[in-house]
Design a protein around this motif. Structure first.
Motif, short mmCIF file in Angstrom:
data_model
loop_
_atom_site.label_atom_id
_atom_site.label_comp_id
_atom_site.label_asym_id
_atom_site.label_seq_id
_atom_site.Cartn_x
_atom_site.Cartn_y
_atom_site.Cartn_z
N ALA A 106 -4.67 -11.63 -20.18
CA ALA A 106 -3.36 -11.56 -19.52
C ALA A 106 -3.18 -10.21 -18.85
CB ALA A 106 -2.25 -11.80 -20.54
N ILE A 107 -2.19 -10.17 -17.96
CA ILE A 107 -1.81 -8.95 -17.25
C ILE A 107 -0.30 -8.88 -17.19
CG2 ILE A 107 -1.79 -7.80 -14.98
CD1 ILE A 107 -4.58 -8.97 -14.49
N ILE A 108 0.25 -7.70 -17.36
CA ILE A 108 1.66 -7.46 -17.10
C ILE A 108 1.74 -6.49 -15.93
CG2 ILE A 108 3.79 -6.38 -17.93
CD1 ILE A 108 3.06 -7.37 -20.73
N ASN A 109 2.56 -6.85 -14.93
CA ASN A 109 2.73 -5.94 -13.80
C ASN A 109 4.20 -5.78 -13.47
OD1 ASN A 109 3.52 -6.78 -10.81
ND2 ASN A 109 2.69 -8.62 -11.81
N ARG A 110 4.53 -4.60 -13.02
CA ARG A 110 5.86 -4.33 -12.46
C ARG A 110 5.68 -3.52 -11.17
NH1 ARG A 110 6.23 -1.45 -17.59
NH2 ARG A 110 5.81 0.78 -17.32
N MET A 111 4.80 -4.03 -10.31
CA MET A 111 4.42 -3.31 -9.11
C MET A 111 5.61 -3.05 -8.18
SD MET A 111 1.22 -2.91 -9.72
CE MET A 111 0.48 -2.35 -8.20
N GLY A 112 6.46 -4.07 -7.99
CA GLY A 112 7.65 -3.86 -7.16
C GLY A 112 7.40 -3.93 -5.66
N PHE A 113 6.57 -4.88 -5.24
CA PHE A 113 6.31 -5.07 -3.81
C PHE A 113 5.85 -3.78 -3.13
CE2 PHE A 113 9.52 -8.85 -3.17
CZ PHE A 113 8.70 -9.67 -3.94
N ASN A 114 4.95 -3.05 -3.75
CA ASN A 114 4.37 -1.88 -3.07
C ASN A 114 3.50 -2.37 -1.92
OD1 ASN A 114 2.66 -2.93 -5.27
ND2 ASN A 114 1.18 -1.41 -4.58
N ASN A 115 3.80 -1.90 -0.71
CA ASN A 115 3.02 -2.33 0.44
C ASN A 115 3.28 -1.39 1.60
OD1 ASN A 115 4.83 -4.08 2.69
ND2 ASN A 115 5.80 -3.88 0.67
N ALA A 116 2.44 -1.49 2.62
CA ALA A 116 2.51 -0.58 3.77
C ALA A 116 3.42 -1.08 4.87
CB ALA A 116 1.11 -0.35 4.32
N GLY A 117 4.13 -2.18 4.63
CA GLY A 117 5.05 -2.71 5.63
C GLY A 117 4.40 -3.76 6.52
N VAL A 118 5.22 -4.63 7.09
CA VAL A 118 4.70 -5.77 7.84
C VAL A 118 3.93 -5.35 9.09
CG1 VAL A 118 6.83 -6.13 9.19
CG2 VAL A 118 5.30 -8.06 8.73
N ASP A 119 4.31 -4.25 9.73
CA ASP A 119 3.59 -3.84 10.94
C ASP A 119 2.15 -3.45 10.64
OD1 ASP A 119 5.79 -4.30 12.59
OD2 ASP A 119 6.57 -2.28 12.32
N LYS A 120 1.93 -2.80 9.50
CA LYS A 120 0.57 -2.44 9.10
C LYS A 120 -0.24 -3.68 8.76
CE LYS A 120 -2.89 0.19 7.91
NZ LYS A 120 -3.73 0.83 8.96
N LEU A 121 0.39 -4.63 8.11
CA LEU A 121 -0.30 -5.88 7.81
C LEU A 121 -0.75 -6.57 9.09
CD1 LEU A 121 0.42 -8.58 5.21
CD2 LEU A 121 0.50 -9.24 7.61
N LEU A 122 0.10 -6.57 10.10
CA LEU A 122 -0.26 -7.20 11.38
C LEU A 122 -1.49 -6.55 12.00
CD1 LEU A 122 3.30 -7.62 12.94
CD2 LEU A 122 1.82 -9.44 12.09
N ILE A 123 -1.55 -5.23 11.91
CA ILE A 123 -2.71 -4.50 12.45
C ILE A 123 -3.98 -4.90 11.69
CG2 ILE A 123 -3.76 -2.22 12.69
CD1 ILE A 123 -0.90 -1.14 13.17
N ASN A 124 -3.88 -4.93 10.36
CA ASN A 124 -5.05 -5.27 9.54
C ASN A 124 -5.55 -6.68 9.84
OD1 ASN A 124 -5.02 -2.78 8.27
ND2 ASN A 124 -3.83 -3.49 6.52
N VAL A 125 -4.63 -7.63 9.96
CA VAL A 125 -5.04 -9.00 10.25
C VAL A 125 -5.69 -9.09 11.63
CG1 VAL A 125 -4.22 -11.36 10.63
CG2 VAL A 125 -3.33 -10.02 8.71
N ALA A 126 -5.13 -8.38 12.60
CA ALA A 126 -5.69 -8.39 13.95
C ALA A 126 -7.09 -7.80 13.98
CB ALA A 126 -4.77 -7.61 14.90
N ASN A 127 -7.38 -6.85 13.11
CA ASN A 127 -8.68 -6.20 13.09
C ASN A 127 -9.72 -6.95 12.27
OD1 ASN A 127 -7.85 -4.08 14.73
ND2 ASN A 127 -7.23 -2.79 13.01
N ALA A 128 -9.27 -7.94 11.49
CA ALA A 128 -10.20 -8.69 10.65
C ALA A 128 -10.89 -9.79 11.45
CB ALA A 128 -9.44 -9.29 9.46
#
Length: 341
Positions: A106-128
């Motif tokens: 099992a795993i317990i997490n309380r990460m809290g939606f840590n992320n670089a924001g939607v604009d960074k995700l768009l860049i990463n997907v475009a580069n993949a």
């Protein structure tokens, strides 16, 4: 086999560091072409109007920013879901915030939606280079008042609509204060109507239909599950993911870290997740497909979710304990192939 050899070393690291090291190692293997493999042959399955090469996907949370899509594509997943992503970057909750409980897988997490924001995700997907079925899981920023939550969802929906195969609306994480309130009937009714209206507008704008999926909690009572099912049908949602992590600590006994706050995933979640899937399936009667996730640590666990009413399944925590072989063996099992040729 390589993961089995390396896992003791990974487990010497704190879980969040090990998570990053594992993804970077997989990406390095891809770059030096040691991760290439022949995919397991499987009869494609059509769900939400999408054709999945196999029914086994990666759940959101492993690759929040879409930075490792090409590395993850070297495994046998039939689809990959990235996120949860929010409109603006956010650090998430303070560390430590991720805890292993090996005795219970099992795993317990309380990460809290840590992320670089939607604009960074768009860049990463475009580069993949990844061309497979891509789910993008969207959420609200922690500092956005709950009454304005829909604004955050709409921002993300508009930005990712043209690149996602489907979009998951995360209203069930226990690690963003108040978020689960959006699962209540009145709030959910309003949210789904606004999302569906925007989906219709975006379909016209982009000349493509991107399915909308709702991810729900395992901690719902039976009457709430029935209400949610009715609303999913009413608003013609394209799918539902059951389930997110649980606040329950059943199944972790007195093991170390059992009292940490956050959502519990892994083997102890399996029974409750399957119960929610079965209840949903009974109410939905095939009107809305179900993606089953929670507690898959062996192929038989995935079979149980399909038997309960899921059309597709997703893995996450089981990968920490079993490694990539869990993906391959689960695909082989669900596709009627022998695990060992």
């Amino acid at each position: 086999m390589l993961y089995n050899l390396l896992r003791p070393l990974f487990f010497l690291l704190d879980p969040e560091t090990a998570h990053t090291v594992t993804l970077r190692s997989l990406d390095l293997l891809r770059q030096v072409r040691l991760a290439a493999r022949q995919p397991v042959a499987c009869e494609p399955t059509t769900v939400m109007g999408l054709t999945f090469p196999n029914p086994v996907g990666l759940a959101a949370g492993l690759d929040k920013n879409g930075a490792y899509l090409d590395a993850l594509a070297t495994l046998d997943f039939g689809f990959i879901e990235i996120g949860t992503v929010t409109p603006r970057p956010q650090p998430g909750n303070p560390r430590p915030r991720l805890f292993r409980i090996p005795e219970a897988q099992a795993i317990i997490n309380r990460m809290g939606f840590n992320n670089a924001g939607v604009d960074k995700l768009l860049i990463n997907v475009a580069n993949a280079r990844f061309q497979g079925i891509l789910g993008i899981n969207i959420g609200k920023n922690a500092d956005t008042p709950l009454v304005n939550a829909v604004d955050d969802y709409l921002i993300c929906l508009r930005k990712v609509y043209h690149i996602a195969s489907y979009i998951t609306v995360n209203i069930s994480s226990p690690n963003t204060a108040g978020l689960r309130q959006l699962q209540q009937a009145t709030e959910l009714d309003k949210l789904l109507q606004l999302l569906k209206n925007e989906q219709t507008r975006l379909t016209d704008q982009h000349s493509r239909y991107t399915p909308l999926v709702i991810k729900i909690s395992p901690d719902l009572e039976s009457p709430q599950i029935e209400q949610i099912a009715q609303l999913l049908i009413k608003h013609r949602m394209d799918g539902v993911i059951a389930t997110n992590t649980t606040l329950s600590r059943d199944g972790v006994g007195n093991f170390q870290h059992n009292s940490e706050s956050g959502g519990l995933s892994g083997m102890p979640l399996a029974t409750r997740s399957n119960t929610v899937i079965k209840l949903l399936a009974g109410h939905l009667q095939g009107a809305v497909p179900i993606i089953g996730v929670g507690g898959i640590v062996q192929p038989a666990d995935a079979q149980a979710k399909i038997a309960a009413g899921a059309s597709l399944v997703q893995l996450y925590s089981g990968l920490v304990y079993q490694g990539p072989k869990l993906v391959t063996e689960t695909v082989r099992t669900l596709c009627g192939k022998p695990i060992h040729d």
